[in-house]
Design an enzyme around this catalytic site. Structure first.
Site, PDB file in Angstrom:
ATOM      1  N   HIS A 305      14.915  -2.806  29.853  1.00 23.49           N
ATOM      2  CA  HIS A 305      14.355  -3.165  28.554  1.00 23.49           C
ATOM      3  C   HIS A 305      12.877  -3.462  28.713  1.00 23.49           C
ATOM      4  O   HIS A 305      12.468  -4.033  29.724  1.00 23.49           O
ATOM      5  CB  HIS A 305      15.065  -4.402  27.978  1.00 23.49           C
ATOM      6  CG  HIS A 305      14.873  -4.536  26.512  1.00 23.49           C
ATOM      7  ND1 HIS A 305      13.756  -5.119  25.970  1.00 23.49           N
ATOM      8  CD2 HIS A 305      15.641  -4.130  25.478  1.00 23.49           C
ATOM      9  CE1 HIS A 305      13.854  -5.071  24.660  1.00 23.49           C
ATOM     10  NE2 HIS A 305      14.981  -4.476  24.322  1.00 23.49           N
ATOM     11  N   ASP A 362      23.088  -2.356  24.422  1.00 26.87           N
ATOM     12  CA  ASP A 362      23.907  -1.157  24.235  1.00 26.87           C
ATOM     13  C   ASP A 362      24.955  -0.960  25.330  1.00 26.87           C
ATOM     14  O   ASP A 362      25.794  -0.067  25.213  1.00 26.87           O
ATOM     15  CB  ASP A 362      23.003   0.086  24.188  1.00 26.87           C
ATOM     16  CG  ASP A 362      22.080   0.059  22.986  1.00 26.87           C
ATOM     17  OD1 ASP A 362      22.564  -0.304  21.906  1.00 26.87           O
ATOM     18  OD2 ASP A 362      20.890   0.382  23.129  1.00 26.87           O
TER      19      ASP A 362
END
Ligand code: CMC
Length: 427
Positions: A305, A362
């Site tokens: 991320h 996710d």
């Protein structure tokens, strides 16, 4: 006020430091070009904030996410999705009467114009749901031309409510069209998550009773996806909105941005990757090796991320929720075990440790969606449904800012210098 001083050739400019309400500090470079003729280059905007925002706070080092100051862990535990939507849109938690009024208003807008069925039917049955949803969201603007003015607060409010109300119906209907089933109309006696499940899963041939475990899990997932600062799709919404495009066009742009596999599209990719691992016997180590190989473009989907250099706090909650939901629904999904194994292998590997790559939102969400009965290619539209209040809050915040300017980045031109046109006969 603190300042930084930038010197370039014979020029010097004082750059004020803007302090946020938490720990963040930013250098305000808005006078830079005017005073020095220089501008900044910042690939992927890793160092750049366009605006000040009060919608959500992220501390990527500590793994913290708060909406309007409230930790997501507390909201996921105690709130409903519409309560969180109200919070994001208005900055405060609603009282019971205000929440009831908000829920009633949204419930009364859930129907779609009948003509919209023709829109869904114009797509091939195998069209990706994100393409259909983005198109249908954009098309909504054409049904409500009287409420499109970004400067009219009443028009904005009704459009916000229409979007929150109609996006679930659009997702359910595009799904029904794809699976060749009749459209199911919304039911005003059900809450948001239950009504959505009813529109997606019920068929006229028999009564449908939603499972409260499923509705509760969906509520939590929607809350956890509701906002995430200036991410790619929120920035797309703001960018399109900054040109004074209407809110439907802006949200449609956000849906397109979210569809990419590096952003929301990753939830579908994660599940497909886990399925591939299962088909190949469940050995995750060769996928980890491929992800580390710089000659190979493959990445571990659901890992890494831009902001989090620690556990994504959403992933922590979703991981636990995945185990709980599967247990409650008595589902034994081998993909959960493979995901847990993959997480463990990656997190003890130097490549992932050095780069601080952790599972993101996710990574485990698809395992829950699958357990709830959603097909893999609908996962990203579920992300979009969750992110909708955040996009709307970001759009409203942009327009409420008296300093709002159209987004118009600079560029460093590296193309040909001036040259003369040569007629085609002489080339
Ligand atoms: N697998 C293998 N290596 C990775 C991964 C990954 N998933 N993610 C990052 N890296 C490596 C990357 O190759 C780079 O290595 P090096 O320094 O040797 O060149 C380093 O880690 C930093 O990566 P980056 O691409 O510069 O980081 P970024 O902040 O630009 O990208 C990201 C962030 C999310 C796009 C990226 O981590 C990624 O592609 N992840 C997989 C896709 C994914 O799961 N996306 C969902 C993101 S969370 C939800 C959302 O935003 O919608």
């Amino acid at each position: 006020m603190a300042e930084a001083i930038l010197r370039f050739e014979d020029k010097e400019v004082e750059l004020p430091v803007v302090e946020g309400s938490e720990t963040e500090r930013g250098l305000d470079i808005s006078r830079l070009a005017a005073e020095t003729g220089l501008f900044t280059i910042d690939r992927g905007f890793g160092n750049t904030a366009e605006s000040q925002s009060s919608v959500s706070f992220i501390d990527g080092e500590k793994g913290i996410l708060r909406y309007r100051g409230y930790p997501i862990e507390q909201l996921a535990e105690g709130a409903s999705f519409l309560e969180v939507a109200y919070l994001l849109l208005n900055g405060v938690l609603p009282s019971q009467p205000l929440l009831t009024e908000f829920e009633d208003a949204i419930t009364r807008h859930t129907l779609l114009r009948e003509d919209m069925k023709k829109l869904f039917e114009a797509f091939p049955h195998n069209a990706h749901p994100m393409q259909i949803l983005a198109s249908a969201t954009s098309a909504l603007a054409t049904y409500y031309p009287d409420a499109l003015d970004p400067a009219d607060p009443e028009a904005v409010e009704v459009s916000v409510r229409r979007l929150l109300a109609k996006v679930p119906t659009m997702i359910a209907w595009l799904y029904k069209y794809k699976v060749h089933q009749p459209y199911v109309y919304p039911r005003n006696d059900l809450d948001y998550a239950a009504n959505f499940l009813h529109m997606v899963f019920s068929v006229p041939a028999e009564p449908y009773h939603h499972d409260p475990v499923v509705a509760a899990a969906l509520n939590v997932l929607l809350i956890l996806h509701s906002d995430h600062g200036q991410n790619c799709s929120a920035t797309a919404v703001r960018l399109v909105g900054s040109g004074d495009a209407n809110i439907f066009s802006s949200v449609s742009a956000g849906i397109h941005a979210l569809s990419g596999p590096l952003h929301g599209g990753a939830n579908q990719e994660v599940l497909e990757m886990l399925e591939e691992m299962a088909e190949e016997g469940g050995d995750v180590s060769k996928f980890v090796a491929r992800a580390k190989d710089k000659e190979n473009p493959f990445r571990l989907m659901g890992f890494g991320h831009r902001i989090y250099k620690n556990f994504d706090p959403r992933a922590k909650i979703i991981k636990q929720a995945a185990a709980d939901v599967l247990a409650k629904l008595h589902i034994d999904d081998p993909l959960l075990e493979i995901a847990q194994e993959l997480e463990q292998v990656a997190l003890s590997d130097d490549y992932f440790i050095e780069r601080k790559l952790y599972p993101n939102v996710d990574f485990y969400s698809g395992i829950i969606y699958r357990a709830l009965g959603f097909p893999t290619d609908t996962f990203t539209v579920l992300f979009a449904l969750g992110r909708l209040p955040g996009w709307l809050a970001q759009w409203k915040e942009l327009h409420a800012d008296p300093k709002m300017k159209i987004y118009r980045p600079q560029q460093v031109y590296v193309g040909e210098t001036k040259r003369d046109y040569v007629p085609i006969s002489q080339r």
